[in-house]
Design a protein around this motif. Sequence first.
Motif, PDB file in Angstrom:
ATOM      1  N   GLU A 199     -17.390   4.821  41.285  1.00  0.00           N
ATOM      2  CA  GLU A 199     -18.638   5.522  41.335  1.00  0.00           C
ATOM      3  C   GLU A 199     -19.484   5.091  42.547  1.00  0.00           C
ATOM      4  O   GLU A 199     -18.990   4.496  43.444  1.00  0.00           O
ATOM      5  CB  GLU A 199     -19.364   5.142  39.915  1.00  0.00           C
ATOM      6  CG  GLU A 199     -18.649   5.735  38.612  1.00  0.00           C
ATOM      7  CD  GLU A 199     -18.696   7.252  38.475  1.00  0.00           C
ATOM      8  OE1 GLU A 199     -19.278   7.895  39.294  1.00  0.00           O
ATOM      9  OE2 GLU A 199     -17.693   7.591  37.547  1.00  0.00           O
ATOM     10  N   LYS A 200     -20.679   5.509  42.545  1.00  0.00           N
ATOM     11  CA  LYS A 200     -21.608   5.284  43.686  1.00  0.00           C
ATOM     12  C   LYS A 200     -21.463   3.852  44.256  1.00  0.00           C
ATOM     13  O   LYS A 200     -21.638   2.902  43.533  1.00  0.00           O
ATOM     14  CB  LYS A 200     -23.062   5.646  43.352  1.00  0.00           C
ATOM     15  CG  LYS A 200     -23.775   6.791  44.068  1.00  0.00           C
ATOM     16  CD  LYS A 200     -25.134   6.864  43.777  1.00  0.00           C
ATOM     17  CE  LYS A 200     -25.063   8.344  42.902  1.00  0.00           C
ATOM     18  NZ  LYS A 200     -26.444   8.782  42.655  1.00  0.00           N
ATOM     19  N   ASN A 201     -21.551   3.651  45.330  1.00  0.00           N
ATOM     20  CA  ASN A 201     -21.522   2.409  46.176  1.00  0.00           C
ATOM     21  C   ASN A 201     -20.505   1.318  45.321  1.00  0.00           C
ATOM     22  O   ASN A 201     -20.669   0.122  45.549  1.00  0.00           O
ATOM     23  CB  ASN A 201     -22.810   1.630  45.901  1.00  0.00           C
ATOM     24  CG  ASN A 201     -24.074   2.584  46.292  1.00  0.00           C
ATOM     25  OD1 ASN A 201     -23.780   3.294  47.496  1.00  0.00           O
ATOM     26  ND2 ASN A 201     -24.809   2.443  45.860  1.00  0.00           N
ATOM     27  N   LEU A 212     -17.937   1.374  38.029  1.00  0.00           N
ATOM     28  CA  LEU A 212     -19.061   1.907  37.999  1.00  0.00           C
ATOM     29  C   LEU A 212     -19.961   1.616  38.973  1.00  0.00           C
ATOM     30  O   LEU A 212     -19.726   1.078  39.950  1.00  0.00           O
ATOM     31  CB  LEU A 212     -19.993   1.605  36.478  1.00  0.00           C
ATOM     32  CG  LEU A 212     -19.071   2.226  35.331  1.00  0.00           C
ATOM     33  CD1 LEU A 212     -19.905   1.762  34.125  1.00  0.00           C
ATOM     34  CD2 LEU A 212     -18.785   3.770  35.505  1.00  0.00           C
ATOM     35  N   ASP A 213     -21.265   2.528  39.187  1.00  0.00           N
ATOM     36  CA  ASP A 213     -22.143   2.108  40.403  1.00  0.00           C
ATOM     37  C   ASP A 213     -22.228   0.767  40.935  1.00  0.00           C
ATOM     38  O   ASP A 213     -22.487  -0.260  39.834  1.00  0.00           O
ATOM     39  CB  ASP A 213     -23.610   2.860  39.909  1.00  0.00           C
ATOM     40  CG  ASP A 213     -23.577   4.409  39.609  1.00  0.00           C
ATOM     41  OD1 ASP A 213     -22.508   4.821  39.863  1.00  0.00           O
ATOM     42  OD2 ASP A 213     -24.702   4.658  39.551  1.00  0.00           O
ATOM     43  N   ASP A 214     -22.025   0.541  41.872  1.00  0.00           N
ATOM     44  CA  ASP A 214     -22.384  -0.709  42.515  1.00  0.00           C
ATOM     45  C   ASP A 214     -21.429  -1.957  42.266  1.00  0.00           C
ATOM     46  O   ASP A 214     -21.608  -3.015  42.441  1.00  0.00           O
ATOM     47  CB  ASP A 214     -23.838  -1.360  42.696  1.00  0.00           C
ATOM     48  CG  ASP A 214     -24.861  -0.192  42.988  1.00  0.00           C
ATOM     49  OD1 ASP A 214     -24.808   0.056  44.072  1.00  0.00           O
ATOM     50  OD2 ASP A 214     -25.701   0.281  42.126  1.00  0.00           O
ATOM     51  N   ALA A 215     -20.369  -1.537  41.654  1.00  0.00           N
ATOM     52  CA  ALA A 215     -19.370  -2.490  41.081  1.00  0.00           C
ATOM     53  C   ALA A 215     -18.318  -2.888  41.953  1.00  0.00           C
ATOM     54  O   ALA A 215     -18.053  -1.908  42.909  1.00  0.00           O
ATOM     55  CB  ALA A 215     -18.792  -1.955  39.576  1.00  0.00           C
ATOM     56  N   ASP A 241     -20.785   8.560  46.175  1.00  0.00           N
ATOM     57  CA  ASP A 241     -21.245   8.326  47.293  1.00  0.00           C
ATOM     58  C   ASP A 241     -21.045   7.019  47.955  1.00  0.00           C
ATOM     59  O   ASP A 241     -21.350   6.090  47.034  1.00  0.00           O
ATOM     60  CB  ASP A 241     -22.705   8.896  47.812  1.00  0.00           C
ATOM     61  CG  ASP A 241     -22.576  10.329  47.441  1.00  0.00           C
ATOM     62  OD1 ASP A 241     -21.639  11.110  47.316  1.00  0.00           O
ATOM     63  OD2 ASP A 241     -23.948  10.860  47.375  1.00  0.00           O
ATOM     64  N   ASN A 242     -20.669   6.716  49.137  1.00  0.00           N
ATOM     65  CA  ASN A 242     -20.749   5.247  49.690  1.00  0.00           C
ATOM     66  C   ASN A 242     -19.733   4.294  48.966  1.00  0.00           C
ATOM     67  O   ASN A 242     -19.747   3.217  49.034  1.00  0.00           O
ATOM     68  CB  ASN A 242     -22.038   4.656  49.562  1.00  0.00           C
ATOM     69  CG  ASN A 242     -23.312   5.585  50.081  1.00  0.00           C
ATOM     70  OD1 ASN A 242     -22.788   6.319  51.233  1.00  0.00           O
ATOM     71  ND2 ASN A 242     -24.255   5.565  49.501  1.00  0.00           N
ATOM     72  N   GLU A 245     -21.970  -1.371  35.838  1.00  0.00           N
ATOM     73  CA  GLU A 245     -22.932  -1.354  36.872  1.00  0.00           C
ATOM     74  C   GLU A 245     -23.108  -2.682  37.624  1.00  0.00           C
ATOM     75  O   GLU A 245     -23.600  -3.596  37.110  1.00  0.00           O
ATOM     76  CB  GLU A 245     -24.266  -0.749  36.717  1.00  0.00           C
ATOM     77  CG  GLU A 245     -24.041   0.873  36.482  1.00  0.00           C
ATOM     78  CD  GLU A 245     -25.128   1.402  35.894  1.00  0.00           C
ATOM     79  OE1 GLU A 245     -26.457   0.947  36.074  1.00  0.00           O
ATOM     80  OE2 GLU A 245     -25.160   2.508  35.235  1.00  0.00           O
ATOM     81  N   GLY A 246     -22.948  -2.975  38.938  1.00  0.00           N
ATOM     82  CA  GLY A 246     -23.465  -3.928  39.579  1.00  0.00           C
ATOM     83  C   GLY A 246     -22.468  -5.217  39.533  1.00  0.00           C
ATOM     84  O   GLY A 246     -22.997  -6.346  39.752  1.00  0.00           O
TER      85      GLY A 246
END
Lengths: 438, 481
Positions: B295-297, B260-263, B323-324, B230-231
């Motif tokens: 994943e997300k963003n 993963l999210d925001d990555a 999403d996004n 993430e990130g």
Amino acid sequence: MDLKDKLISSFMAFESNVDIEHPVHDVRTEAMKNFEMKGFPSKKEEAWKYTSLKNLQKVDFSIFPKEENALEYKQVKKYFLHEVDTYKIVFIDGIYSSYLSETTHDGVDICLMSSALTKPMYKPVVDVYFNKVASKDESLTTLNTAFSREGAYIYIPKNKMPKKPVEIIHFATGNEASLMLQPRNLIIAEENSELQVIERHQSLTSNEVLTNSVTEIFAADSAIVDYYKIQNDSENASLIDNTYIDQKGKSNVSVHTFSFGGKLIRNNLNFYQNGEHIESTMKGVTILGNKQHVDHHTLVHHIEPNCESHQDYKGIYGENATGVFNGKIIVDKIAQKTNAFQQNNNILVSDKATINTKPQLEIFADDVKCSHGCTIGQLDEDALFYLQSRGIPQKEARALLMYAFANNVLESVRIPEVKARINKLIAKKLGVSLGFDL
Amino acid sequence: MAYTEEELKKELETKEYEYGFYTDIESDTLPVGLNEEIIIAISKKKEEPDWMTAWRLEAFKHWKEMEEPDWANVHYKKPDFQAISYYSAPNKKPKYNSLDEVDPELLETFKKLGISVDEQKKLAGVAVDIVMDSVSVATTFKKTLAEKGIIFCSISEAIKEHPELVKKYIGTVVPQRDNFYAALNSAVFSDGSFCYIPKGVRCPMELSTYFRINQAGTGQFERTLVIADEGSYVSYLEGCTAPSRDENQLHAAVVELIALDDAEIKYSTVQNWFPGDKEGKGGVFNFVTKRGLCEKNAKISWTQVETGSAVTWKYPSCVLKGDNSIGEFYSIAVTNNFQQADTGTKMVHLGKNTRSTIISKGISAGKSQNSYRGLVQVNSRAENARNFSQCDSLLMGNECGAHTFPYIEAKNKSAQIEHEATTSKIGEDQIFYCNQRGIDTEKAIALIVNGFSKEVLNKLPMEFAVEAQKLLEISLEGSVG
């Protein structure tokens, strides 16, 4: 018994009704062999990836209608292009209706495939052209070739032009619970001649109909052929249209396809450019709803240098409709200075509608200009708002925008009455009265 | 003892024999052929845990049931999978004793690319001194990375050291049964890279297999797994601009990216394997499966410059699950002589507000065939999905071909998809203009080609971009007729 077996066994019955000594029959038997080997195309084949014929094969179609059915002109007047005088070749359940038709032999031949295939006077022409451009390999085309007996036959000699456009109309009366039709058309435009054709398939009831049609068009040097296909059939009518066009130098052939209705429509449109300075145009408007399915497959094969092709297909898909566009342009190594353009624009109006598109280029020559563009999008919200702010109700505003979207295709329609008719159909399809004559 | 053109040709001609009649059995080379025992042996040699062996065997089971795909627009003689040795030790004897023995043509290319002498030796397969600058460089890098908690090592090391991560992610993006070559790779992969970026960490440098010099020679079945937690952010470079005369004819790599999210993962490839000689003899078959999951963003960006290999079959893809999320694909594929490339991407939009961009530039010269094959798929739940695709082809000479096979499938009304493709040649007036200003035709072509490819070259990391630009020039040398 599935449809393939039924067709194979019907072929024997068919043979007892045609002259098997005639050379055309060798073509038929050869074609039948190919169909027996290949059968119906399945979704595993690249060309049929998005269109399934599985459900159609389960229907118990009658291959030959049992009895003739007559129709009064009044009943079917609205399906004719009655605003303008035309030659008419009309078939009812696959059988020629001389009562509704108007054929001619005055300088040009606008008559029947059955006479062309049997009468000795047509033999020289049939020998040269029949089944010469149609695929000998594609299963559904060969199926049609095997059963080829009836359809339209048009021969325009050098420097001639028929006095009026030709309408080819196929009615299905619903006399049979389910009917399969296989019309076969042969159209020859000799050097410097000109021809306009409007083709329509119409089912008059909700009974199941499957039409597997093959049309061969030969345009000799400098010939001009304009072909309009109006596909606005009932909910249970399916159409597989195979059109093969052979063009010679400086000829100009355009095919407009208007698909507004039918259960399943598959258009296989194939252009072969066998000469220089040829122009080929393919345009289409598709507006579908319900569970309708339309599949446009186009092929332009640029074989010689200095030719042009234009393709422009617009689609509006609502409800559960599915649209497919597969356009293929092949430019051979020697076909330098080719200009080939392809455009496919689509609007999805419903969440359940689907569009699959595959604009494809195969280019082997380097000095060419080829482009294709394809978009899938929605109506412009700002434009919609603008119209609404000027007092146009939402429904009409949407219809206006959709009409504008489809308009480029209509611009090149050369028969004003056809244009007016298509405009009416579009307005009807969009469920509005646009308040002006489009 | 100069290595002449004649000798090189001879070597290339006799090359195929190396696989079938490889008699010099070292202790570290397994016999040719593929069966369960071989796979178990590979796994054992690598000291892998049982779950990994089982995973490989499962992949093999699927592979046996699969058929080699033939839908791609390429023609080649199918490799005989039973005539390949699936494992040989990475430390091979050096091919040459000094640079003087190396093909002068190759050295000339190195010079043009501006590669240091040490690197030249390494790349050409010349024995190098044990103490080399880059080794210490690599160690320093490793230290910096370790401080941030970044794991960057070979995949076999990762299987031993970080089994929980490997077990969790391997095969999630490219399942064993995904396709014929992916299944084969899953069964027999020799080595590859593994990379894990922890939560919120921005990797301070471009990660590259290039730096892992002491672990080079990962063989023909490479497996790469990159996980960005993430990130986090990572930019990963694969391959190298220098021409590597790899002796393996078949390359079937698998690359899996997980953002993963925001990555964000940026994956750049420059591929310049041996494309075969001017008559189209020899050359590498490059059948690669590359796919990333967002994943997300999250964002995954693929950039590739493909100039080598006799046959390329490669579709780096993005599954936009969250999403996004954003997927990008920038590609230049150059084919010359008898090369064939069928390459493109797949963008699968599953999440809401997902976006994807595809820019593909194909340049074909000589007698080569260059195809773009892409899929943009918008699923019914992917609201407001947006795609823009552009594929341009440039043809040089009238014996090559350029083909475009875009598949576009939309199941959502809010999708906005645009696809554009053009095919053209270098205009005579453009060349005339350059000539008139004192630029010779060859240079003029290089200039125009670079302009044509600029959109993609710009996406490459700096040093890479400069090298790639030169590489384009070299690949097209002599194609002006």
